[in-house]
Motif scaffolding. Structure first.
Motif, PDB file in Angstrom:
ATOM      1  N   ALA A 291       0.820  -1.208   0.000  1.00  0.00           N
ATOM      2  CA  ALA A 291       0.000   0.000   0.000  1.00  0.00           C
ATOM      3  C   ALA A 291       0.856   1.261   0.000  1.00  0.00           C
ATOM      4  N   CYS A 292       2.050   1.201   0.586  1.00  0.00           N
ATOM      5  CA  CYS A 292       2.940   2.370   0.655  1.00  0.00           C
ATOM      6  C   CYS A 292       4.044   2.286  -0.402  1.00  0.00           C
ATOM      7  N   GLY A 293       3.822   1.509  -1.460  1.00  0.00           N
ATOM      8  CA  GLY A 293       4.874   1.305  -2.448  1.00  0.00           C
ATOM      9  C   GLY A 293       5.376   2.590  -3.064  1.00  0.00           C
ATOM     10  N   GLN A 294       4.493   3.495  -3.442  1.00  0.00           N
ATOM     11  CA  GLN A 294       4.911   4.743  -4.071  1.00  0.00           C
ATOM     12  C   GLN A 294       5.689   5.618  -3.092  1.00  0.00           C
ATOM     13  N   THR A 295       5.244   5.663  -1.828  1.00  0.00           N
ATOM     14  CA  THR A 295       5.930   6.501  -0.831  1.00  0.00           C
ATOM     15  C   THR A 295       7.311   5.955  -0.494  1.00  0.00           C
ATOM     16  N   LEU A 296       7.450   4.618  -0.507  1.00  0.00           N
ATOM     17  CA  LEU A 296       8.723   3.989  -0.121  1.00  0.00           C
ATOM     18  C   LEU A 296       9.590   3.631  -1.320  1.00  0.00           C
ATOM     19  N   ALA A 297       9.290   4.228  -2.493  1.00  0.00           N
ATOM     20  CA  ALA A 297       9.999   3.833  -3.722  1.00  0.00           C
ATOM     21  C   ALA A 297      11.489   4.064  -3.628  1.00  0.00           C
ATOM     22  N   THR A 298      11.910   5.140  -2.985  1.00  0.00           N
ATOM     23  CA  THR A 298      13.340   5.472  -2.914  1.00  0.00           C
ATOM     24  C   THR A 298      13.999   4.978  -1.631  1.00  0.00           C
ATOM     25  N   CYS A 299      13.275   4.252  -0.788  1.00  0.00           N
ATOM     26  CA  CYS A 299      13.813   3.808   0.514  1.00  0.00           C
ATOM     27  C   CYS A 299      14.281   2.358   0.420  1.00  0.00           C
TER      28      CYS A 299
ATOM     29  N   LEU B 295       0.491   0.412  10.445  1.00  0.00           N
ATOM     30  CA  LEU B 295       1.786   0.173   9.798  1.00  0.00           C
ATOM     31  C   LEU B 295       2.026   1.175   8.676  1.00  0.00           C
ATOM     32  N   CYS B 296       0.991   1.481   7.919  1.00  0.00           N
ATOM     33  CA  CYS B 296       1.154   2.450   6.831  1.00  0.00           C
ATOM     34  C   CYS B 296       1.532   3.828   7.372  1.00  0.00           C
ATOM     35  N   ASN B 297       0.869   4.254   8.423  1.00  0.00           N
ATOM     36  CA  ASN B 297       1.194   5.561   9.009  1.00  0.00           C
ATOM     37  C   ASN B 297       2.627   5.594   9.518  1.00  0.00           C
ATOM     38  N   LEU B 298       3.063   4.513  10.171  1.00  0.00           N
ATOM     39  CA  LEU B 298       4.431   4.481  10.691  1.00  0.00           C
ATOM     40  C   LEU B 298       5.457   4.462   9.562  1.00  0.00           C
ATOM     41  N   LEU B 299       5.193   3.703   8.494  1.00  0.00           N
ATOM     42  CA  LEU B 299       6.123   3.651   7.370  1.00  0.00           C
ATOM     43  C   LEU B 299       6.182   5.006   6.651  1.00  0.00           C
ATOM     44  N   GLU B 300       5.026   5.615   6.427  1.00  0.00           N
ATOM     45  CA  GLU B 300       5.021   6.929   5.785  1.00  0.00           C
ATOM     46  C   GLU B 300       5.721   7.967   6.646  1.00  0.00           C
ATOM     47  N   ASN B 301       5.530   7.868   7.961  1.00  0.00           N
ATOM     48  CA  ASN B 301       6.200   8.805   8.871  1.00  0.00           C
ATOM     49  C   ASN B 301       7.714   8.641   8.808  1.00  0.00           C
ATOM     50  N   ALA B 302       8.201   7.379   8.743  1.00  0.00           N
ATOM     51  CA  ALA B 302       9.644   7.135   8.661  1.00  0.00           C
ATOM     52  C   ALA B 302      10.209   7.662   7.346  1.00  0.00           C
TER      53      ALA B 302
ATOM     54  N   ASP C 274      16.609   8.654   0.706  1.00  0.00           N
ATOM     55  CA  ASP C 274      17.472   7.471   0.802  1.00  0.00           C
ATOM     56  C   ASP C 274      17.377   6.818   2.191  1.00  0.00           C
ATOM     57  N   ALA C 275      16.202   6.850   2.767  1.00  0.00           N
ATOM     58  CA  ALA C 275      16.030   6.306   4.121  1.00  0.00           C
ATOM     59  C   ALA C 275      16.224   4.797   4.147  1.00  0.00           C
ATOM     60  N   ILE C 276      16.776   4.321   5.264  1.00  0.00           N
ATOM     61  CA  ILE C 276      16.919   2.883   5.514  1.00  0.00           C
ATOM     62  C   ILE C 276      15.930   2.529   6.623  1.00  0.00           C
ATOM     63  N   ILE C 277      14.920   1.742   6.256  1.00  0.00           N
ATOM     64  CA  ILE C 277      13.849   1.396   7.197  1.00  0.00           C
ATOM     65  C   ILE C 277      13.950  -0.087   7.515  1.00  0.00           C
ATOM     66  N   ASP C 278      13.989  -0.383   8.818  1.00  0.00           N
ATOM     67  CA  ASP C 278      14.133  -1.770   9.272  1.00  0.00           C
ATOM     68  C   ASP C 278      12.875  -2.174  10.029  1.00  0.00           C
ATOM     69  N   ILE C 279      12.310  -3.334   9.665  1.00  0.00           N
ATOM     70  CA  ILE C 279      11.100  -3.854  10.290  1.00  0.00           C
ATOM     71  C   ILE C 279      11.455  -5.177  10.952  1.00  0.00           C
ATOM     72  N   ARG C 280      11.209  -5.251  12.277  1.00  0.00           N
ATOM     73  CA  ARG C 280      11.535  -6.469  13.019  1.00  0.00           C
ATOM     74  C   ARG C 280      10.370  -6.817  13.948  1.00  0.00           C
ATOM     75  N   ALA C 281      10.232  -8.090  14.247  1.00  0.00           N
ATOM     76  CA  ALA C 281       9.198  -8.563  15.163  1.00  0.00           C
ATOM     77  C   ALA C 281       9.810  -9.577  16.121  1.00  0.00           C
ATOM     78  N   ARG C 282       9.306  -9.585  17.369  1.00  0.00           N
ATOM     79  CA  ARG C 282       9.776 -10.533  18.370  1.00  0.00           C
ATOM     80  C   ARG C 282       8.711 -10.667  19.448  1.00  0.00           C
ATOM     81  N   VAL C 283       8.798 -11.737  20.196  1.00  0.00           N
ATOM     82  CA  VAL C 283       7.864 -11.987  21.296  1.00  0.00           C
ATOM     83  C   VAL C 283       8.552 -11.618  22.606  1.00  0.00           C
ATOM     84  N   ILE C 284       7.933 -10.725  23.373  1.00  0.00           N
ATOM     85  CA  ILE C 284       8.446 -10.302  24.676  1.00  0.00           C
ATOM     86  C   ILE C 284       7.361 -10.581  25.699  1.00  0.00           C
ATOM     87  N   GLU C 285       7.618 -11.580  26.553  1.00  0.00           N
ATOM     88  CA  GLU C 285       6.660 -11.998  27.579  1.00  0.00           C
ATOM     89  C   GLU C 285       5.317 -12.331  26.926  1.00  0.00           C
TER      90      GLU C 285
END
Length: 905
Positions: free
Chosen positions: A760-768, A792-799, A806-817
Motif C-alpha cells: 500500500a505504501c509502495g509509491q511513498t517507499l519507492a526510494t527507501c 503500519l502504513c502511518n508508521l512507514l510513511e512517517n519514517a 534514501d532512508a533505511i527502514i528496518d522492520i523487526r518482530a519478536r515476542v516479549i513476555e
C-alpha cells in the motif's frame, strides 16, 4: 434481616494495607530467651536454604562473638563490607546502610536488632536501619533476645538484677511478618556455656556467676514462650477478623496510665504489658495541677520522658490541667470510655493520707465504676539520663521565674503595709472585726495577682500587723483579751484558704487562656488557609503562623516534578531563614517520618523536619529552627505543631486538586470543541475535494493538453489526493474518539499484514531501502487487519517522510513476555529530546517549522487504534542514530495451527 455484606470502607482499607505490604520488604525475627540459644546460627541456616532456592542473599552484618560454628556458617554467603566510623579517637565498624540500599539484594541478614549504633550514624538504633531497608522493598532476617523488648525490660531487670540498656519498641516485634522461636532448655544452654560455645572463657565464667544462672534462664525462657504465644494469638484473631468469622464485634477496653513526678517509666511499661494482655487501647496521661506546675525542670523532664516512652510503646499521650488530679482523671476517663486506671502508689506520709485520701481511693470510690491498678515501685533505671537531662535547663526561664517569685513576695509585703495604712485613720471609728476585713482584701489581691506563696506571706504579715498595730495592748504582740487569739486563728485560716482558692482560680484562668490562644491560633491559621488560592499564599500563611506561634524560623520544602524536595525561594523581605539540609528533607519526604532536632533520627541537626501528610500523599516538608528547643518538647506544643502541619498539607492538596480539576475542565472543553470542529470541517470539505479529484482526472483523459498543462493537472490531482488523505485522517480521528470503532478481530499471520502495508505504501517507499526480519516461529495474533494495516502504513510513511529519500527502514518482530512487539526503525534525525511521548498527541509534529507536510494526526490515530486493541505503542531514539517506533499486541491464546490445518483439510 441482618445485612451480612462486607463494609466497603473496610474492604478498601484492607486493599490499601495489602498494597502497602506488597511494596514493603518482609521482616523475619529469630527470637530467643538469651544469648547462645542459636538464633544467629538458625538465621544463617535459613539464609543458606533461601540461597539454594535462587534468592539473592547478602550478609549485612553478623556478630559471631568468636564462635567457630557460626563463623563457618557465614562462608558461602556474600558479605557486605562494614562502614568505618570515627568515635572519640577510635575507628569502629558499623552496618553500612547506604551500601545495602545501593546493593538492593532480595534478602539481607542484619544481626542484633536492638543494637545501638555508634554516634554519628544516620539512626541511633539498628532497628531504624532495618525499617529503612524494609521501606526500600528489601526482605530482612534478624535476631532478637527477649530482654531487649522495651515493655519487658524492667521485668527482666527484676529477675536477673541486671539492667539491659539496649531496647527496642514492642511495635517493631509486633509488626514483623514472621517470628521464629529458637528455644533451648536451660541445662543445654549452661552446658554450651561450659564448652565455650556461648562466650570466651573469661566471659563465660563471669556470665555463669551473674546472668547465666539456671533460675534466670528458666524465667527468661518462659517470657520468650509467652511473648511468642501472645503474637500467635494476635495472628489468630487477625485471621478471624479477616475471614469475618464473628458477625458481632465487641467493644475493646481502654486503659489509662497516669504518670507524674518521680520515676514513672516502670509504670508506663507495666501499662503496656497490661494493655497487651487485655488487648486494649491505652492512654498515658499527665495531669498538671497548680502544685505540679512549680516542679523543678529535672522533674518535668522525667514526666516528658515518660510520655515519650508511652508514645514509643504505642500509647496515645495527653497532658491535662486541673486543680484536682483525681477529678480531672475521672472526667477524662468518662469522656474516653476508659475502664481501667493504672496509678503509682501514693508517696505521701501516713498522716497526710489520713487527712486526705490518696488519688487511687478517690478514683476507686467514684461512681464512674473504674478499676484501679496500683503498680508497686521497684528497681528503676539509674539517674544518669535524667541527671543529664536536668542539667540542660533553660536558664532564662528559671531566672525569669525567680524574678517573678521575688516580685510577688515583695508586693505581698507591700500589700500588708498598704492595708495597715488604709486602716490606720479609721480604726477608732470601726470595730476591730471590720478592720480585719481590710487585711483580707490585701490577701485576696496578692493571691489573685501573684499566686499562692505571696498570698501566704500576706496572710501571715496581715495577722501580725493587725495584732501589733490595732489589738490592745497596741504596738505589742501581747494579747490582753483571749478572744482575739481565736480571731487570729480564724483570720489566718480564712486568709490561707482565700489565698489557695484564688491561686487555683488564677492557675485555671491561665491554663484556659493558653488553650484559648492555641485554639484561636489554629482557627486563624485554618481561616486564612481556607481563603488561599495559590501555593505562594499557602506557604506565606503557614510559615508566618508557625514562626509566630512556636517562636522559631520556619520554611516549607515542596517537591518538584521528579519528587525531589527543593529549597524555598528566598524572600528579600525576610531577614532570617532556618538552617535547611535538603538531604534530611528528602529522607523525611520519602519515609513520611519526623527527623532532626528532638526526634530519634538525625538528632544532631539544628532544625526539625516534619512531613506534611495529606489524605492522599505527603505534600512537602516543614522545617523549624526553634529559638528554645525545649519549647517544642512539651506534649501540647507537639500536638499543636502536628495539627498545624496537617492543616497546611490539606491546604496544599486542596489547591493541587483545584488546579487539576481546572486543567481537566479546560482540556475536556478544548477536546469537545476540537472534535466538533473536526467533524464539521471534514464533512464539508470532503465533497468539494472529491469533485476536484474527479475533474482533474476528466481533464487529463478527455482533453488534448500540452505538457505544461498536463503537469498542472497532475499537480492539482496530487495535492487534492493529499488533502483527501488529511480529511480521511480527520474523519478517522473523530470516529475513533467518538468510540464508534467495532473491531473485527481475527487470528492473523503478522507477515501478511506487513506485506500488505508495504504494497500500500509502495509509491511513498519507492526510494527507501526496506529490511524485514520476521522470525518463522511467530505465533498468530488476534487483531483487526484493516486497522493494524493502517497503523503500519502511518508508521512507514512517517519514517519515509522524516528520514528522507534514501532512508533505511528496518522492520523487526519478536515476542516479549505476553506481547508480540513489531519495531519500525529508520536512520533519520530522530525524535527531539523530551518529545518521545508527546508526538502521539493530536496536531503535534516533531518539527514545528519545516517543509515536511502533515498536520500531526497520523501517530495520534496509531495510538487510538492500539488502545482499542488493548495494546501499546511508543517511540524512542536509537543509540546509532534515528528513531524507532514499537507497537505491542497482546498474544492471547492462539489456536493450534495443526488443528486448524486438519479442520480445513
Amino acid at each position: 434481616m441482618t445485612d451480612q455484606r462486607p463494609d466497603p470502607d473496610a474492604l478498601l482499607d484492607r486493599v490499601m494495607q495489602l498494597e502497602a505490604q506488597a511494596a514493603r520488604g518482609k521482616l523475619k525475627i529469630f527470637f530467643g530467651s538469651s544469648a547462645g540459644v542459636g538464633k544467629t546460627f538458625a538465621m544463617l541456616s535459613a539464609a543458606h536454604a533461601m540461597k539454594a532456592q535462587g534468592l539473592d542473599v547478602v550478609v549485612g552484618i553478623v556478630e559471631t562473638h568468636g564462635r567457630s560454628e557460626t563463623a563457618r556458617m557465614v562462608e558461602g554467603l556474600e558479605l557486605l563490607p562494614r562502614k568505618a566510623v570515627d568515635y572519640r579517637g577510635r575507628t569502629l565498624t558499623e552496618f553500612d546502610l547506604d551500601a545495602a540500599i545501593a546493593r538492593h539484594p532480595q534478602l539481607i541478614l542484619v544481626d542484633e536488632l536492638a543494637h545501638t549504633n555508634v554516634e554519628g550514624s544516620r539512626h541511633p538504633k539498628r532497628w531504624q536501619d532495618v525499617e529503612e531497608l524494609l521501606s526500600s522493598g528489601i526482605d530482612v532476617y534478624t535476631s532478637l533476645n527477649v530482654q531487649h523488648l522495651e515493655s519487658l525490660n524492667d521485668v527482666v531487670g527484676q529477675i536477673t538484677q541486671i539492667r539491659v540498656h539496649e531496647t527496642l519498641p514492642d511495635f517493631v516485634f509486633d509488626r514483623a511478618d514472621e517470628v521464629t522461636l529458637v528455644d533451648l532448655p536451660a541445662e543445654e544452654l549452661l552446658q554450651r556455656l561450659k564448652e565455650g560455645k556461648v562466650y570466651l572463657s573469661e566471659q563465660a565464667e563471669r556470665a555463669a556467676k551473674h546472668f547465666f544462672r539456671k533460675g534466670n534462664l528458666i524465667a527468661l525462657r518462659e517470657l520468650a514462650l509467652r511473648r511468642t504465644a501472645d503474637r500467635v494469638d494476635a495472628q489468630m484473631r487477625e485471621y478471624r477478623a479477616d475471614q469475618s468469622i464473628h458477625r458481632v464485634w465487641q467493644a475493646k477496653e481502654r486503659l489509662l496510665v497516669c504518670v507524674g513526678p518521680g520515676n514513672s517509666e516502670r509504670l508506663v511499661r507495666a501499662g503496656a504489658r497490661l494493655a497487651a494482655n487485655l488487648r486494649a487501647d491505652w492512654i498515658v496521661v499527665y495531669v498538671e495541677t497548680p502544685k505540679l506546675q512549680k516542679l523543678p525542670p529535672s522533674h518535668r523532664q522525667q514526666i516528658l520522658d515518660s510520655l515519650n516512652l508511652g508514645r514509643e510503646l504505642g500509647a496515645e499521650t495527653q497532658s491535662l490541667a486541673g486543680a484536682d488530679a483525681a477529678s480531672s482523671l475521672i472526667s477524662y476517663a468518662r469522656s474516653r470510655n476508659v475502664s481501667k486506671v493504672v496509678l503509682a502508689p501514693s508517696s505521701r506520709s501516713r498522716v497526710s493520707q489520713l487527712l486526705r485520701a490518696p488519688i487511687s481511693e478517690k478514683i476507686a470510690s467514684s461512681p464512674a465504676g473504674l478499676d484501679v491498678y496500683v503498680i508497686g515501685t521497684g528497681m528503676e533505671r539509674d539517674g544518669t539520663d535524667t541527671a543529664n537531662a536536668s542539667t540542660q535547663t533553660d536558664d532564662e526561664s528559671v531566672e525569669a521565674a525567680g524574678v517573678e517569685r521575688r516580685k510577688g513576695l515583695l508586693f505581698g509585703a507591700m500589700s500588708s503595709v498598704l492595708a495597715t495604712g488604709l486602716a490606720w485613720p479609721v480604726w477608732q471609728h470601726f470595730d476591730l472585726t471590720n478592720v480585719a476585713m481590710v487585711y483580707l482584701l490585701a490577701v485576696v489581691y496578692a493571691s489573685a495577682r501573684f499566686g499562692r506563696w505571696p498570698g501566704v506571706l500576706t496572710s501571715v504579715l496581715s495577722v501580725a500587723s493587725f495584732d501589733f498595730f490595732f489589738v490592745p495592748p497596741r504596738f505589742s504582740f501581747a494579747v490582753s483579751d483571749t478572744q482575739f487569739v481565736f480571731t487570729f486563728v480564724v483570720m489566718l485560716v480564712v486568709a490561707l484558704t482565700i489565698s489557695s482558692l484564688t491561686a487555683n482560680i488564677r492557675f485555671q484562668a491561665r491554663i484556659a487562656m493558653h488553650r484559648e490562644q492555641r485554639a484561636q491560633s489554629l482557627y486563624n491559621l485554618s481561616r486564612e488557609l481556607a481563603g488561599a488560592l495559590t501555593y505562594d499564599q499557602i506557604l506565606e500563611i503557614g510559615v508566618r503562623h508557625v514562626e509566630t506561634e512556636f517562636a522559631c524560623k520556619a520554611a516549607i520544602l515542596l517537591p518538584d516534578s521528579h519528587e525531589k524536595v527543593r529549597q524555598p525561594v528566598r524572600d528579600a523581605h525576610r531577614d532570617s531563614w532556618p538552617v535547611t539540609d535538603e538531604g534530611i528533607g528528602q529522607w523525611v519526604y520519602d519515609h513520611q517520618q519526623e527527623a532532626g532536632l528532638g526526634t530519634h533520627t538525625l538528632t544532631s541537626a539544628v532544625s526539625r523536619y516534619l512531613p506534611l501528610k495529606a489524605p492522599m500523599r505527603t505534600r512537602g516538608v516543614l522545617v523549624l529552627e526553634p529559638q528554645h528547643p525545649r519549647f517544642l518538647v512539651r506534649p501540647e506544643q507537639q500536638q499543636m505543631l502536628q495539627t498545624a502541619a496537617s492543616q497546611i498539607a490539606l491546604a496544599i492538596e486542596r489547591v493541587h486538586y483545584v488546579e487539576v480539576a481546572q486543567d481537566a475542565l479546560v482540556s475536556m472543553e478544548s477536546e469537545r470543541l476540537r472534535n466538533t470542529l473536526l467533524q464539521a470541517v471534514s464533512h464539508d470539505l470532503r465533497t468539494p475535494l472529491t469533485v476536484i479529484v474527479g475533474l482533474a482526472s476528466t481533464l487529463r483523459e478527455t482533453l488534448q493538453l500540452s505538457a505544461a498543462q498536463l503537469g498542472t493537472v497532475d499537480a492539482i490531482h496530487v495535492e487534492a489526493m493529499r488533502m483527501e488523505g488529511l480529511i480521511s485522517n480527520l474523519l478517522e480521528m473523530a470516529r475513533l474518539q467518538a468510540g464508534a470503532v467495532n473491531l473485527h478481530r481475527e487470528w492473523q499471520v503478522l507477515e501478511e499484514i506487513v506485506g500488505s502495508a508495504l504494497r500500500a505504501c509502495g509509491q511513498t517507499l519507492a526510494t527507501c531501502r526496506i529490511s524485514v526480519t520476521l522470525p518463522s516461529d511467530l505465533p498468530l495474533v488476534e487483531f483487526d487487519a484493516i486497522l493494524i494495516e493502517r497503523v503500519l502504513c502511518n508508521l512507514l510513511e512517517n519514517a519515509a517522510k522524516y528520514a528522507g529519500k534514501d532512508a533505511i527502514i528496518d522492520i523487526r518482530a519478536r515476542v516479549i513476555e505476553s506481547d508480540c512487539v513489531l519495531t519500525i526503525s529508520d536512520n533519520g534525525p530522530g525524535i527531539p529530546a523530551g518529545m518521545e511521548r508527546r508526538i502521539f498527541e493530536k496536531f503535534l509534529r516533531g518539527e514545528k517549522e519545516s517543509a515536511t507536510s502533515g498536520v500531526g494526526l497520523g501517530l495520534a490515530i496509531c495510538e487510538a487504534i492500539m488502545t482499542a486493541h488493548k495494546g501499546r505503542i511508543w517511540a524512542d531514539n536509537r543509540a546509532e542514530g534515528g528513531a524507532q517506533f514499537c507497537m505491542a499486541l497482546p498474544l492471547g491464546n492462539p489456536p493450534d495451527l495443526a488443528q486448524l490445518e486438519g479442520e480445513f483439510a
